[in-house]
Scaffold this motif. Structure first.
Motif, PDB file in Angstrom:
ATOM      1  N   ARG A  24       0.891  -3.246  13.056  1.00 56.14           N
ATOM      2  CA  ARG A  24       0.512  -4.091  11.991  1.00 56.14           C
ATOM      3  C   ARG A  24      -0.621  -4.827  12.157  1.00 56.14           C
ATOM      4  NH1 ARG A  24       6.968  -6.406  11.987  1.00 56.14           N
ATOM      5  NH2 ARG A  24       7.865  -4.500  11.464  1.00 56.14           N
ATOM      6  N   PHE A  25      -0.873  -5.397  13.391  1.00 59.74           N
ATOM      7  CA  PHE A  25      -2.180  -6.265  13.416  1.00 59.74           C
ATOM      8  C   PHE A  25      -3.341  -5.299  12.954  1.00 59.74           C
ATOM      9  CE2 PHE A  25      -5.947  -7.649  16.204  1.00 59.74           C
ATOM     10  CZ  PHE A  25      -5.954  -8.853  15.558  1.00 59.74           C
ATOM     11  N   LEU A  81      -5.766  -6.070  10.077  1.00 58.75           N
ATOM     12  CA  LEU A  81      -7.332  -6.093  10.398  1.00 58.75           C
ATOM     13  C   LEU A  81      -8.145  -5.214   9.375  1.00 58.75           C
ATOM     14  CD1 LEU A  81      -9.066  -7.768  12.132  1.00 58.75           C
ATOM     15  CD2 LEU A  81      -8.850  -5.847  13.896  1.00 58.75           C
ATOM     16  N   HIS A  82      -7.693  -3.886   9.351  1.00 56.57           N
ATOM     17  CA  HIS A  82      -8.270  -3.093   8.371  1.00 56.57           C
ATOM     18  C   HIS A  82      -8.632  -3.538   7.007  1.00 56.57           C
ATOM     19  CE1 HIS A  82      -8.080  -0.034  11.425  1.00 56.57           C
ATOM     20  NE2 HIS A  82      -8.887   0.753  10.768  1.00 56.57           N
ATOM     21  N   ILE A 135     -11.735  -6.468   2.700  1.00 54.39           N
ATOM     22  CA  ILE A 135     -11.944  -7.580   1.956  1.00 54.39           C
ATOM     23  C   ILE A 135     -13.196  -8.162   2.302  1.00 54.39           C
ATOM     24  CG2 ILE A 135     -11.159 -10.041   1.384  1.00 54.39           C
ATOM     25  CD1 ILE A 135      -8.225  -8.781   1.705  1.00 54.39           C
ATOM     26  N   GLY A 136     -13.706  -8.408   3.515  1.00 56.93           N
ATOM     27  CA  GLY A 136     -14.825  -8.955   4.047  1.00 56.93           C
ATOM     28  C   GLY A 136     -16.224  -8.115   3.378  1.00 56.93           C
ATOM     29  N   GLY A 171      -6.199   1.276   6.731  1.00 51.69           N
ATOM     30  CA  GLY A 171      -5.231   0.429   6.677  1.00 51.69           C
ATOM     31  C   GLY A 171      -3.795   0.837   6.309  1.00 51.69           C
ATOM     32  N   LEU A 172      -4.015   1.506   4.968  1.00 49.63           N
ATOM     33  CA  LEU A 172      -2.661   2.098   4.375  1.00 49.63           C
ATOM     34  C   LEU A 172      -1.885   3.458   5.114  1.00 49.63           C
ATOM     35  CD1 LEU A 172      -4.093   2.460   0.566  1.00 49.63           C
ATOM     36  CD2 LEU A 172      -2.213   0.893   1.555  1.00 49.63           C
ATOM     37  N   VAL A 173      -2.980   4.028   5.835  1.00 52.48           N
ATOM     38  CA  VAL A 173      -2.236   5.016   6.638  1.00 52.48           C
ATOM     39  C   VAL A 173      -1.307   4.585   7.901  1.00 52.48           C
ATOM     40  CG1 VAL A 173      -2.813   6.933   8.333  1.00 52.48           C
ATOM     41  CG2 VAL A 173      -4.190   7.014   6.108  1.00 52.48           C
TER      42      VAL A 173
END
Length: 82
Positions: free
Chosen positions: A5-6, A10-11, A16-17, A64-66
């Motif tokens: 989850r972390f 983070l992804h 977003i960054g 991140g979605l994967v």
């Protein structure tokens, strides 16, 4: 599971960054010390820097979605559970 989850969060944060840096791309490259290299890499086609940054943001979002879809509890996309 908490590490996954972390990792997913983070992804998304990195994606977003990258999007946030689009508004100050040259300053971000200057801060990291890669401004000259990035401008040399795109041979004067500045729009390619923006395309590369958007592509990286998209790639981090997909990664991140994967992780979110495949490894969070309650989501089964064909993997076998024992």
């Amino acid at each position: 599971m908490k590490k996954l989850r972390f990792g997913a969060a983070l992804h998304f944060l990195i994606a977003i960054g990258h999007i946030a840096c689009l508004f100050a791309l040259d300053e971000a490259f200057e801060a990291y010390g890669i401004k000259d290299f990035m401008h040399q890499m795109v041979s004067g086609h500045i729009w390619m820097l923006y395309a590369l940054t958007i592509g990286l943001a998209f790639a981090f979002c997909v990664a991140g979605l994967v992780v979110a879809w495949c490894y969070w509890p309650g989501v089964n996309l064909g993997r076998q559970t024992s």
